[in-house]
Design an enzyme around this catalytic site. Structure first.
Site, PDB file in Angstrom:
ATOM      1  N   THR A 179     -26.965  25.477 -84.941  1.00 26.81           N
ATOM      2  CA  THR A 179     -26.725  25.273 -86.366  1.00 26.81           C
ATOM      3  C   THR A 179     -26.659  26.607 -87.121  1.00 26.81           C
ATOM      4  O   THR A 179     -27.237  27.582 -86.665  1.00 26.81           O
ATOM      5  CB  THR A 179     -27.900  24.419 -86.883  1.00 26.81           C
ATOM      6  OG1 THR A 179     -27.791  23.154 -86.268  1.00 26.81           O
ATOM      7  CG2 THR A 179     -27.934  24.277 -88.372  1.00 26.81           C
ATOM      8  N   ARG A 207     -25.818   9.445 -84.633  1.00 24.15           N
ATOM      9  CA  ARG A 207     -27.046  10.241 -84.747  1.00 24.15           C
ATOM     10  C   ARG A 207     -26.926  11.293 -85.866  1.00 24.15           C
ATOM     11  O   ARG A 207     -25.933  11.996 -85.978  1.00 24.15           O
ATOM     12  CB  ARG A 207     -27.322  10.924 -83.411  1.00 24.15           C
ATOM     13  CG  ARG A 207     -28.597  11.775 -83.384  1.00 24.15           C
ATOM     14  CD  ARG A 207     -28.343  13.246 -83.661  1.00 24.15           C
ATOM     15  NE  ARG A 207     -29.551  14.036 -83.567  1.00 24.15           N
ATOM     16  CZ  ARG A 207     -29.635  15.317 -83.935  1.00 24.15           C
ATOM     17  NH1 ARG A 207     -28.589  15.939 -84.405  1.00 24.15           N
ATOM     18  NH2 ARG A 207     -30.767  15.964 -83.831  1.00 24.15           N
ATOM     19  N   VAL A 208     -27.937  11.372 -86.697  1.00 17.42           N
ATOM     20  CA  VAL A 208     -27.993  12.386 -87.750  1.00 17.42           C
ATOM     21  C   VAL A 208     -29.249  13.216 -87.542  1.00 17.42           C
ATOM     22  O   VAL A 208     -30.331  12.659 -87.314  1.00 17.42           O
ATOM     23  CB  VAL A 208     -28.026  11.732 -89.155  1.00 17.42           C
ATOM     24  CG1 VAL A 208     -28.128  12.788 -90.240  1.00 17.42           C
ATOM     25  CG2 VAL A 208     -26.791  10.868 -89.377  1.00 17.42           C
ATOM     26  N   GLY A 209     -29.117  14.533 -87.614  1.00 18.03           N
ATOM     27  CA  GLY A 209     -30.279  15.418 -87.443  1.00 18.03           C
ATOM     28  C   GLY A 209     -30.909  15.795 -88.774  1.00 18.03           C
ATOM     29  O   GLY A 209     -30.696  15.137 -89.791  1.00 18.03           O
ATOM     30  N   ASP A 210     -31.683  16.852 -88.741  1.00 17.49           N
ATOM     31  CA  ASP A 210     -32.413  17.295 -89.941  1.00 17.49           C
ATOM     32  C   ASP A 210     -31.536  18.065 -90.932  1.00 17.49           C
ATOM     33  O   ASP A 210     -31.833  18.111 -92.126  1.00 17.49           O
ATOM     34  CB  ASP A 210     -33.574  18.216 -89.529  1.00 17.49           C
ATOM     35  CG  ASP A 210     -33.073  19.442 -88.763  1.00 17.49           C
ATOM     36  OD1 ASP A 210     -32.259  19.268 -87.826  1.00 17.49           O
ATOM     37  OD2 ASP A 210     -33.477  20.568 -89.107  1.00 17.49           O
ATOM     38  N   GLY A 231     -33.250  23.709 -84.999  1.00 14.37           N
ATOM     39  CA  GLY A 231     -34.150  23.313 -83.926  1.00 14.37           C
ATOM     40  C   GLY A 231     -33.976  21.852 -83.581  1.00 14.37           C
ATOM     41  O   GLY A 231     -32.959  21.236 -83.913  1.00 14.37           O
ATOM     42  N   GLY A 233     -33.889  18.583 -84.194  1.00 13.90           N
ATOM     43  CA  GLY A 233     -33.793  17.910 -85.477  1.00 13.90           C
ATOM     44  C   GLY A 233     -34.736  16.740 -85.695  1.00 13.90           C
ATOM     45  O   GLY A 233     -35.290  16.567 -86.782  1.00 13.90           O
TER      46      GLY A 233
HETATM   47  N1  ASP Z   1     -31.215  20.927 -86.072  1.00  9.57           N
HETATM   48  C1  ASP Z   1     -29.919  20.578 -85.583  1.00  9.57           C
HETATM   49  C2  ASP Z   1     -29.854  19.092 -85.304  1.00  9.57           C
HETATM   50  O1  ASP Z   1     -30.806  18.547 -84.796  1.00  9.57           O
HETATM   51  C3  ASP Z   1     -29.540  21.290 -84.341  1.00  9.57           C
HETATM   52  C4  ASP Z   1     -29.612  22.775 -84.400  1.00  9.57           C
HETATM   53  O2  ASP Z   1     -30.453  23.348 -85.092  1.00  9.57           O
HETATM   54  O3  ASP Z   1     -28.777  23.388 -83.727  1.00  9.57           O
HETATM   55  O4  ASP Z   1     -28.829  18.492 -85.544  1.00  9.57           O
END
Ligand code: ASP
Length: 312
Positions: A179, A207-210, A231, A233
């Site tokens: 990210t 799926r959705v991350g942070d 990180g 997520g």
């Molecule tokens: N935090 C991001 C996610 O989980 C992934 C990343 O930091 O590369 O979507």
């Protein structure tokens, strides 16, 4: 303009198992050049008196346009072999925020997130609706092949027939993050944060991350700080990581550095999360903690400090 106000910017291109010696000198140079370009773009804007929100958007756009990072061009592949991107932006002055999730084909998701903040009357738009909003404003769309990157395609082919999903930037399963993000404090002492991502390789079921979730992967408040995370997520959502840094400063009176360290080295590992964050406070101080082997990162302050680094 505030007297003696320090201004600063920090950026990241993801954290993970980035081991020295695993990358060619040429590739490392390419990463450093991209980080430098994004950093300088933002710093020059701040130096010229631009608001923090312009600086963070500009830095993230540079990183989205680079295939080296998992955002915009170069986003990871979903289980369907497509790209679904997430982004969020927030201003510390008035807690205005905008975010998009599960968007396809948008060249610069961070600019769409900014338009959500400034023009939609809402905070968070998803999927087709977000794309219709983008079309109504004339955002630039790209064909699938623009987002294609050979390295990321290989990453996906290795796990596509399994139930595994994977973060970017490492060898070990489940420890790759790519990210991008930027945080800045401007000459007025206003802070802002921006984060953009393609999420996880082989992700499915929407799926959705942070990253696009305000308070989890991205947050800004002039009374405390601006934060952008990278990180695992799922853990950053459960730890409400970006907001937690702000809350420790606001309610416990911790400094930026102490609050950021407490979250990344204390609270997050306790629930099993790994990654890092970048943060600035309204005095222009910077913190860039991570609990992985490396994090693509850079910062520059008007006080004269500057660094571009990858490993710990
Ligand atoms: N935090 C991001 C996610 O989980 C992934 C990343 O930091 O590369 O979507």
């Amino acid at each position: 303009m505030k007297q003696n106000q320090k201004y600063s910017v920090a950026i990241h291109g993801g954290a993970g198992t980035l081991l020295r010696g695993q990358m060619t000198a040429e590739k490392e140079k390419a990463y450093r050049t991209s980080l430098e370009n994004a950093l300088e773009k933002a710093y020059q804007l701040l130096d010229a008196g631009a608001p923090a929100i312009d600086a963070v958007e500009a830095a993230v756009k540079v990183l989205e346009d680079s295939p080296l990072f998992n955002a915009g061009k170069g986003s990871v592949f979903t289980a369907e072999g497509t790209h679904e991107m997430d982004a969020a932006i927030m201003e510390g002055k008035d807690l205005h925020a905008g975010a998009v999730t599960l968007v396809k084909g948008i060249k610069n998701p961070i600019s769409l997130a900014r338009d959500v903040m400034e023009k939609s009357g809402h905070v968070f738009l998803a999927g087709e609706g977000a794309l219709n909003f983008a079309r109504s404003l004339g955002h630039v769309f790209e064909e699938e092949r623009y987002f294609y990157d050979e390295f990321r395609h290989k990453q996906w082919l290795e796990i596509k027939d399994s139930n595994n999903f994977q973060l970017d930037h490492s060898n070990a399963k489940d420890s790759k993050f790519g990210t991008v993000g930027a945080v800045a404090c401007d000459r007025e002492g206003n802070v802002a944060a921006a984060t953009s991502t393609g999420g996880m390789t082989n992700k499915k079921f929407g799926r959705v991350g942070d990253s696009p979730i305000i308070g989890a992967g991205n947050y800004a408040n002039n009374h405390t700080c601006a934060v952008s995370c990278t990180g695992s997520g799922e853990y950053f959502i459960r730890g409400v990581v970006a907001y937690d840094v702000s809350a420790l400063m606001e309610y416990k009176g911790l400094s930026l550095e102490a609050a950021a360290n407490e979250v990344i080295h204390g609270r997050l590992p306790k629930i099993g999360g790994d990654g890092g964050l970048i943060a600035v406070d309204a005095e222009g101080n910077v913190a860039l903690p991570f609990n992985t082997e490396g994090m693509y990162r850079a910062y520059r302050t008007s006080g004269g400090s500057k660094d571009i680094a990858i490993y710990s």
